[in-house]
Design a protein around this motif. Structure first.
Motif, PDB file in Angstrom:
ATOM      1  N   SER A 279       0.819  -1.208   0.000  1.00 43.51           N
ATOM      2  CA  SER A 279       0.000   0.000   0.000  1.00 43.51           C
ATOM      3  C   SER A 279       0.852   1.257   0.000  1.00 43.51           C
ATOM      4  CB  SER A 279      -0.938  -0.006   1.220  1.00 43.51           C
ATOM      5  OG  SER A 279      -1.710   1.161   1.250  1.00 43.51           O
ATOM      6  N   ALA A 280       1.880   1.293   0.844  1.00 43.46           N
ATOM      7  CA  ALA A 280       2.748   2.472   0.892  1.00 43.46           C
ATOM      8  C   ALA A 280       3.496   2.669  -0.419  1.00 43.46           C
ATOM      9  CB  ALA A 280       3.738   2.331   2.050  1.00 43.46           C
ATOM     10  N   ASN A 281       3.943   1.579  -1.018  1.00 47.09           N
ATOM     11  CA  ASN A 281       4.641   1.678  -2.301  1.00 47.09           C
ATOM     12  C   ASN A 281       3.697   2.173  -3.401  1.00 47.09           C
ATOM     13  OD1 ASN A 281       7.025   1.014  -4.086  1.00 47.09           O
ATOM     14  ND2 ASN A 281       5.471  -0.295  -5.017  1.00 47.09           N
ATOM     15  N   MET A 286       2.023   5.962  -7.613  1.00 46.28           N
ATOM     16  CA  MET A 286       0.949   6.683  -8.299  1.00 46.28           C
ATOM     17  C   MET A 286       1.406   8.066  -8.747  1.00 46.28           C
ATOM     18  SD  MET A 286      -1.543   7.682  -5.102  1.00 46.28           S
ATOM     19  CE  MET A 286      -1.010   8.841  -3.819  1.00 46.28           C
ATOM     20  N   LEU A 287       2.386   8.643  -8.066  1.00 47.60           N
ATOM     21  CA  LEU A 287       2.876   9.963  -8.448  1.00 47.60           C
ATOM     22  C   LEU A 287       3.720   9.924  -9.718  1.00 47.60           C
ATOM     23  CD1 LEU A 287       3.868  11.323  -4.921  1.00 47.60           C
ATOM     24  CD2 LEU A 287       1.748  11.728  -6.177  1.00 47.60           C
ATOM     25  N   THR A 288       4.316   8.774 -10.005  1.00 52.25           N
ATOM     26  CA  THR A 288       5.152   8.666 -11.199  1.00 52.25           C
ATOM     27  C   THR A 288       4.326   8.668 -12.481  1.00 52.25           C
ATOM     28  OG1 THR A 288       5.138   6.238 -11.070  1.00 52.25           O
ATOM     29  CG2 THR A 288       6.910   7.389  -9.916  1.00 52.25           C
ATOM     30  N   ILE A 289       3.017   8.420 -12.371  1.00 51.87           N
ATOM     31  CA  ILE A 289       2.166   8.433 -13.561  1.00 51.87           C
ATOM     32  C   ILE A 289       2.138   9.828 -14.180  1.00 51.87           C
ATOM     33  CG2 ILE A 289      -0.166   8.013 -14.426  1.00 51.87           C
ATOM     34  CD1 ILE A 289      -0.568   5.971 -12.275  1.00 51.87           C
ATOM     35  N   PHE A 290       2.243  10.864 -13.340  1.00 50.60           N
ATOM     36  CA  PHE A 290       2.203  12.230 -13.858  1.00 50.60           C
ATOM     37  C   PHE A 290       3.338  12.501 -14.851  1.00 50.60           C
ATOM     38  CE2 PHE A 290      -0.159  12.717  -9.863  1.00 50.60           C
ATOM     39  CZ  PHE A 290      -1.276  13.409 -10.314  1.00 50.60           C
ATOM     40  N   ASP A 291       4.472  11.804 -14.696  1.00 50.60           N
ATOM     41  CA  ASP A 291       5.610  12.032 -15.592  1.00 50.60           C
ATOM     42  C   ASP A 291       5.300  11.613 -17.024  1.00 50.60           C
ATOM     43  OD1 ASP A 291       7.009  12.918 -13.394  1.00 50.60           O
ATOM     44  OD2 ASP A 291       7.904  10.948 -12.969  1.00 50.60           O
ATOM     45  N   GLY A 319      -6.196   0.218  -7.688  1.00 54.56           N
ATOM     46  CA  GLY A 319      -6.675   1.590  -7.543  1.00 54.56           C
ATOM     47  C   GLY A 319      -5.580   2.554  -7.147  1.00 54.56           C
ATOM     48  N   ILE A 320      -5.929   3.834  -7.192  1.00 52.66           N
ATOM     49  CA  ILE A 320      -5.029   4.916  -6.804  1.00 52.66           C
ATOM     50  C   ILE A 320      -5.475   5.409  -5.437  1.00 52.66           C
ATOM     51  CG2 ILE A 320      -4.240   7.234  -7.402  1.00 52.66           C
ATOM     52  CD1 ILE A 320      -4.705   6.497 -10.328  1.00 52.66           C
ATOM     53  N   GLU A 321      -4.609   5.272  -4.444  1.00 53.18           N
ATOM     54  CA  GLU A 321      -5.021   5.428  -3.060  1.00 53.18           C
ATOM     55  C   GLU A 321      -4.942   6.868  -2.577  1.00 53.18           C
ATOM     56  OE1 GLU A 321      -3.641   2.504  -0.346  1.00 53.18           O
ATOM     57  OE2 GLU A 321      -3.393   0.986  -1.883  1.00 53.18           O
ATOM     58  N   LEU A 328      -7.229  14.018 -10.420  1.00 51.69           N
ATOM     59  CA  LEU A 328      -6.357  14.734 -11.347  1.00 51.69           C
ATOM     60  C   LEU A 328      -6.043  13.876 -12.569  1.00 51.69           C
ATOM     61  CD1 LEU A 328      -3.839  16.445  -8.898  1.00 51.69           C
ATOM     62  CD2 LEU A 328      -5.494  17.601 -10.376  1.00 51.69           C
ATOM     63  N   LEU A 329      -5.789  12.593 -12.343  1.00 49.59           N
ATOM     64  CA  LEU A 329      -5.410  11.716 -13.445  1.00 49.59           C
ATOM     65  C   LEU A 329      -6.578  11.398 -14.367  1.00 49.59           C
ATOM     66  CD1 LEU A 329      -3.028   9.235 -11.584  1.00 49.59           C
ATOM     67  CD2 LEU A 329      -2.388  10.994 -13.222  1.00 49.59           C
ATOM     68  N   TYR A 330      -7.762  11.254 -13.804  1.00 53.19           N
ATOM     69  CA  TYR A 330      -8.918  10.855 -14.618  1.00 53.19           C
ATOM     70  C   TYR A 330      -9.772  12.046 -15.072  1.00 53.19           C
ATOM     71  CZ  TYR A 330      -8.310   5.839 -13.946  1.00 53.19           C
ATOM     72  OH  TYR A 330      -7.818   4.550 -13.979  1.00 53.19           O
TER      73      TYR A 330
END
Length: 410
Positions: A279-281, A286-291, A319-321, A328-330
């Motif tokens: 879960s922590a990972n 999920m933040l790396t998707i923005f790149d 899912g994105i936790e 923001l992503l969707y």
């Protein structure tokens, strides 16, 4: 009808609907099954209110005057629905259940009489009591009666109690806010009954396995207890019987906690702290998707299929936790900003309709919903929380009637 709405909203989860033959949480099945029965019922009650008023436009105008933020949340929810539909995205029902239902609940409870609010409070206490007892039964028996399911598939590796709320983290969030609301003086329970319910809910909270909810409840509740104790001691009016009972209970706490620890009651929760199943990972990944998404697409909303592909590539199938990151992503920056403004005004409006003491549960709610997907997806959690505040903290005039926030109408 309002009592039925409260019961359906707070007591029926996606897991229970699956048992009833409705695939609410899944992808397959008809579109009508994806909308929670509480949303249908809320719309029905509002339409009935329009019809019985004699002038169908009057209740709409009245709602816009008395509960403008709730109306705005409904409009933004419908806007999100249209936005998703135009982009051929998924999760249309989420806009209705998460936002429109919440706004309608607050609108329908506007300025209700004391007897109605008392009935709704009893329903909420009864549902939370049944939820806690069922959670303990599931923990003791090892069987989950209404677990969260995706197209009928339950997650066998997740042994946390689901009880009536379905999703363990949503369950833990609502339970934590309920405990803090009771500690803050919410509801009309007698002190002895209030203390017993708080203890029961705290024990049940462990079985739901919400790490953040447990920490927030203990931290916020501990600070509140210290402040309340200091205030009571400074007044110089401490009942001797109450002081003796408190001293006796404090001596029992370490004994009871030690016994539960030896019996393995805390093993599941401690295991969540030691190993969270990634879960922590996932919160980092999920933040790396923005790149991988251009800024231009991020402003108006990236292609949902691209986001789904990137999510699977980064191992985020479940899912994105975080609700803000997911939105923001969707949905993009613009729609997310609209949702954030509408939600902030909505919570402020709900707080204004309540008497003093709602700050603690609202603060806990804001913290906890950011620890998992929560209102970023399809959920009735926001509607449950708003209903809880309104029925536990009703603002009254000196005569006992609900306080009016607008001019009197014939």
């Amino acid at each position: 009808m309002l009592v039925g709405l409260a019961l359906v909203t707070c007591g029926i989860s996606g897991g229970m609907l699956w048992v009833l033959g409705i695939n609410y949480d899944g992808i397959t099945g008809s579109a009508a099954q994806k909308v929670h029965p509480a949303t249908y019922l809320a719309v029905l009650v509002f339409v009935w209110t329009m019809l019985r008023s004699g002038n169908p436009v009057a209740p709409v105008v009245d709602a816009a005057e008395r509960r403008p933020a709730s109306v705005l949340l409904c409009l933004v929810g419908f806007g999100l629905l249209a936005f998703i539909a135009l982009r051929n995205g998924t999760g249309l029902a989420g806009a209705l259940d998460t936002y429109v239902l919440s706004g309608l609940v607050v609108i329908l409870l506007a300025d209700r009489d004391a007897l109605t609010m008392r009935h709704l409070e009893i329903v909420f206490h009864a549902v939370m009591l049944a939820n806690a007892v069922l959670g303990l039964v599931e923990f003791a028996s090892g069987q989950r009666f209404f677990p969260f399911r995706m197209d009928g598939q339950a997650f066998d590796t997740d042994t946390r109690s689901a009880a009536l709320q379905g999703h363990p983290l949503a369950n833990a969030t609502l339970t934590a806010c309920y405990v803090l609301a009771l500690l803050g003086g919410g509801g009309s329970l007698r002190p002895a009954v209030r203390a017993g319910i708080v203890v029961l809910q705290l024990v049940a909270l462990i079985t739901f396995g919400g790490r953040s909810a447990t920490v927030v409840t203990l931290a916020f509740g501990g600070v509140f207890a210290v402040v309340a104790l200091n205030r009571a001691l400074r007044t110089g009016r401490v009942p001797l019987l109450g002081a003796a009972l408190a001293a006796f209970m404090l001596t029992l706490v370490p004994i009871v906690v030690s016994g539960l620890a030896v019996g393995g009651f805390f093993d599941a929760l401690l295991a969540r702290f030691v190993s969270d199943g990634g879960s922590a990972n996932a919160r980092v990944e999920m933040l790396t998707i923005f790149d991988a998404i251009p800024l231009r697409d991020l402003l108006v909303g990236p292609d949902p299929t691209i986001v789904d592909t990137l999510r699977r590539m980064y191992g985020l199938e479940w899912g994105i936790e975080n609700p803000v990151v997911r939105s923001l992503l969707y949905n993009g920056v613009v729609m997310t900003a609209l949702l954030a403004v509408a939600l902030t005004l909505f919570l402020y409006e709900v707080a204004r309709q309540c008497r003093r003491g709602v700050g603690l549960p609202i603060l806990a709610f804001v913290v906890l919903i950011n620890t998992f997907e929560s209102i970023g997806g399809k959920t009735t959690l926001l509607a449950k929380f708003a209903l809880m505040l309104l029925v536990l903290y009703p603002r009254r005039t000196l005569s006992g009637a609900p306080a009016s926030s607008g001019p009197a109408r014939r």
